[in-house]
Scaffold this active site. Structure first.
Site, short mmCIF file in Angstrom:
data_model
loop_
_atom_site.label_atom_id
_atom_site.label_comp_id
_atom_site.label_asym_id
_atom_site.label_seq_id
_atom_site.Cartn_x
_atom_site.Cartn_y
_atom_site.Cartn_z
N ASP A 1 -8.94 -4.72 -5.92
CA ASP A 1 -8.52 -3.86 -4.81
C ASP A 1 -9.66 -2.94 -4.41
O ASP A 1 -10.25 -2.25 -5.24
CB ASP A 1 -7.30 -3.04 -5.22
CG ASP A 1 -6.58 -2.41 -4.04
OD1 ASP A 1 -7.26 -1.95 -3.10
OD2 ASP A 1 -5.34 -2.37 -4.05
N HIS B 1 -7.55 -5.44 -1.30
CA HIS B 1 -6.31 -4.76 -0.95
C HIS B 1 -5.35 -5.67 -0.19
O HIS B 1 -4.14 -5.61 -0.36
CB HIS B 1 -6.63 -3.52 -0.12
CG HIS B 1 -5.47 -2.59 0.02
ND1 HIS B 1 -4.82 -2.02 -1.05
CD2 HIS B 1 -4.85 -2.09 1.13
CE1 HIS B 1 -3.85 -1.24 -0.61
NE2 HIS B 1 -3.84 -1.26 0.70
N SER C 1 0.84 -1.19 0.00
CA SER C 1 0.00 0.00 0.00
C SER C 1 0.88 1.25 0.00
O SER C 1 1.63 1.48 -0.95
CB SER C 1 -0.96 -0.04 1.20
OG SER C 1 -1.97 0.92 1.07
#
Length: 821
Positions: free
Chosen positions: A755, A789, A682
């Site tokens: 995601d 994610h 991330s």
């Protein structure tokens, strides 16, 4: 149309590479065949397949522990079950419940007394049951939960005394927007959001469109942050209304269920503590294509249990023009809730600055209270100079209201007297990032109605406070009492040196008998009954989930950045490693930057020597089993001093922190300067790409699920509040996409194909890969189908580990080793 195909076929793994193919295992696929999932080397695969330890929960009456058996990592076929992505939600249209990418199914339940008797498994569950959303009854005599079936979610309960489960409803619970149910305060039954009786088949959205999708604005400024899974057309609107429409229903433990009012699109429904009213948020049209359902127009109303409206709290408009600074909120009533320690008192907040922190105002937020029958004028509980951040209710004369201000990282906790509202006294005034001086938070526990309230001492003069106890030597949780009149604290207990023990529940009025979770560097977390005047009773015996890593060595290292900021990280070394015998190792530095306003706070060091650390899922710590050293979470503070924006010097500060970390591990003799990799997930992936673009400190990098072009998040990202047009130069310089032509080290990009995180759309990695490839970089790009994610499927997790190990072996291991593979 994104949501026309509800059931996803099992898609092929997508791998693009601007490098020669990585070395494949012995059972490599044929040339030209679609990529298939690969298994990581042992013992990684073995650890991934091990059964996770149960979760534990203490009953409201503090007499019983609930042990919840968890499933292992789901298979990719489970993630391929139907999923819709609508208005900021993801759910399974087959069962009207959470998407499999967002739920960890439970497989069994057991009850155990806090005195330490043997656990009693709950009987009466179907074979191979999958459970979720477990909730204690307010009286502690039962738990409720949802059981998954092929056609929907059923509501069940399990009785503590008999350890027997029974079904309360058919597959009718609608949990697309939450848990789908809540207990009535007297534990006689539950309020359920149910699929309306006779609901027809879902709208057919596969037909050809009758026209274009059109959006228009008339000059009104309406900046919005980057949201995922929004409605996109009329078909999405129809699906949203179909699946989110529920019928409020009271389901008694004994007797017939009855409906309340008319069906509606409910995002929230909460029964008052006295059981007489329901506070509801009902979404209404027009729906929006630019914000999630939480910002759609809505009626916030209170009805009685027959569905008759008793009070209208707010008629909220579409809130698509909330300013982008983090302290911005929508004008009008918000955070409507019941006061936890009163029969039926409504509480809500309204901004006094128009919701825009850029407006000058002495009072930012005002908290209102209004008791039933809601006919009087609301009273001001307290005025706040910062944004409201929650309230803890205690009794008639005691509540604590929290407020925060992001720009300064400041928080205030204010003691108020609900019986004499209007003024308050500051209890805590601090930088909320300051770990060393955190006084802790008041202990909350369920009252007789199941509502969380402040725990007082026996004489009512003090409250219990628990905190992390962060110090240079580590976190040592504590339990204190706080005199609300004088502010004096008294230590009741603190975790012992070398141990990490947290309070789960206080069993007696004096706070001398505690249920705790205790772990150490060598002992996994287990529950204990701790008598501060006697001994300790071990309640659970959860094993080490990864004994293969028991001999890994770890130490906190500290070092200093060129500008004097103190930095630290945890250095992990493989089992059996000897520096004098084995020499420097290939090392992976895995980090995640954070923004601060105070250099002293940014430089706080907290050891983890007393923590039990074992990797799970896609953790980079698994690399320790393959001969790599790992510098875990080396601090990368981005500091804005004296009102300056931290990100205006992001690249300089990031590069300086990374250089200091590299110099530190090389000076220790455990790392080879020419065999150090950097990685992150991330915002850590964003960091990785920037370090490869702007420094030559690293041999290679791994970037998972990152965002690389900040023009695609133009109204703010991470801790950046300014828009692209307010800080064009900062956005441009922080975007590694801008400097793709300067990335001259190999980089592995991995991204979940679905995601769901704000800002990290898969297109971020897709376009960054294209930019890197177009500029001649060495890059491999892996898309994990169906993954959000964070990656969950066993196949995806195993393949991610395989990709990382194989990539690092290629670029960090000696050539002789790589050639032998």
């Amino acid at each position: 149309m994104r949501n026309t195909i509800l059931r996803a076929a099992l898609p092929a793994l997508v791998i693009l590479a601007a490098v020669p193919a990585l070395a494949q295992p012995a059972a490599a696929q044929a040339v030209g065949a679609a990529p298939t999932y690969q298994q990581p080397p042992q013992p990684i695969a073995q650890i991934l397949d091990s059964k996770p330890n149960p979760l534990a929960s203490l009953s409201p009456d503090r007499r019983t522990l609930l042990l919840q058996d968890r499933s292992s990592l789901p298979r990719i076929a489970e993630l391929a079950e139907p999923m819709l992505r609508l208005a900021g939600y993801r759910f399974n249209p087959q069962n009207n419940g959470p998407a499999n990418s967002r739920v960890t199914w439970l497989t069994g339940l057991s009850f155990q007394t806090v005195e330490g008797a043997a656990a009693r498994p709950v009987a009466g569950l179907p074979a191979n049951a999958r459970l979720t959303s477990v909730s204690w009854a307010p009286n502690g005599k039962a738990v409720a939960f949802l059981l998954n079936t092929p056609t929907g979610l059923e509501l069940w309960t399990a009785d503590v005394a008999s350890a027997q489960a029974r079904r309360l409803t058919g597959p009718s619970v609608n949990a697309v927007a939450g848990s789908g149910y809540s207990w009535l305060p007297d534990a006689s039954g539950l309020l359920v959001q149910a699929v309306p009786a006779g609901r027809r088949a879902a709208p057919d959205v596969t037909r050809p469109p009758v026209g274009p999708t059109v959006e228009e604005t008339g000059g009104r400024a309406a900046p919005v942050r980057t949201y995922q899974d929004l409605l996109s057309d009329a078909g999405d609107e129809a699906l949203f209304e179909h699946y989110f429409t529920s019928q409020l229903t009271v389901v008694p433990l004994n007797g017939r269920a009855r409906t309340i009012g008319q069906p509606g699109v409910f995002l929230n429904a909460s029964v008052s503590p006295d059981g007489r009213y329901i506070l509801q948020t009902r979404v209404k049209k027009p729906y929006s294509y630019v914000v999630p359902a939480s910002l759609f127009p809505a009626d916030v109303i209170i009805t009685d249990l027959n569905g008759r409206e008793a009070h209208r709290v707010a008629d909220l408009p579409l809130r698509d023009n909330v300013p982008t600074p983090f302290d911005a909120v929508a004008p009008g009533p918000r955070s409507a809730q019941w006061r936890a320690d009163a029969d039926a008192t409504l509480v809500w907040v309204e901004a006094q600055d128009g919701g825009d922190p850029r407006n000058a105002a002495e009072v930012r937020d005002r908290v209102f209270i209004l008791p039933a029958p809601f006919n009087d004028r609301p009273r001001t509980l307290v005025d706040l100079k910062e944004r409201y951040a929650g309230v803890q209710w205690g009794r008639d004369d005691t509540a604590i209201v929290n407020s925060r201000w992001f720009n300064t990282r400041h928080e205030t906790r204010t003691l108020v007297d609900p019986s004499n509202p209007g003024v308050g006294r500051v209890l805590v005034d601090r930088n909320y990032q300051d770990r060393y001086n955190d006084p802790g938070s008041v202990v909350l526990e369920p009252n007789a109605r199941g509502r969380s309230t402040i725990r007082f001492t026996a004489d009512g003069s003090k409250v219990f406070v628990e905190g992390d106890g962060a110090t240079r030597q580590g976190e040592y949780p504590f339990l204190d009492t706080l005199d609300l009149k004088t502010g004096a604290t008294e230590r009741v207990w603190r975790s012992a040196q070398g141990e990490y023990e947290t309070v789960v529940g206080i069993l007696d009025d004096a706070g001398r008998k505690l249920i705790t979770y205790r772990e150490s560097r060598t002992d996994p977390a287990n529950l204990r009954l701790r008598d501060l005047d006697g001994g300790v009773t071990q309640l659970t015996q959860f094993p080490d989930p990864a004994p293969q890593l028991a001999d890994v060595k770890s130490q906190l290292i500290t070092y200093t950045r060129d500008d004097g900021v103190q930095l630290s990280g945890t250095l992990y070394l493989p089992a059996g490693y000897d520096k004098d015998r084995d020499g420097p190792l290939p090392l992976v530095m895995w980090a995640y930057p954070a923004e601060f306003t105070d250099a002293a706070v940014a430089g706080q060091v907290v050891d983890t020597e007393n923590r039990f650390v074992r990797p799970t899922g896609i953790s980079h710590l698994f690399l320790l089993t393959q001969g790599y050293a790992v510098l875990d979470d080396p601090t990368m503070p981005i500091i804005g001093k004296d009102g300056a924006e931290p990100n205006d010097t992001y690249i300089e500060q990031l590069s300086a922190s990374a250089k200091a970390a590299v110099d530190a591990v090389v000076a220790l003799g455990v790392a080879d300067r020419d065999r150090i990799a950097v990685g992150g997930h991330s915002y850590g992936a964003f960091m990785t790409a920037n370090l490869l673009a702007h420094t030559d400190l690293f041999k290679t990098g791994i970037a998972r699920s990152g965002a690389y072009n900040r023009t695609l998040t133009p109204f703010g990202f991470q801790a950046e509040q300014r828009s692209y047009w307010e800080a064009t130069e900062t956005y441009t310089e922080m975007s590694p996409f801008t400097y793709a032509n300067k990335v001259n080290e190999p980089i592995l990009l991995i991204h979940g194909g679905a995601d769901d995180n704000s800002g990290t759309f898969p297109v971020q990695s897709e376009r960054f890969y294209a930019a890197l490839k177009g500029n001649g970089a060495t890059v491999r790009y892996v898309v994990l189908p169906l993954e959000a994610h964070g990656y969950r499927a066993r196949e995806s997790v195993g393949h991610t580990q395989w990709e990382m190990v194989t990539w690092l072996d290629r670029y960090l291991k000696p050539k002789a080793t790589a050639a032998a593979q």
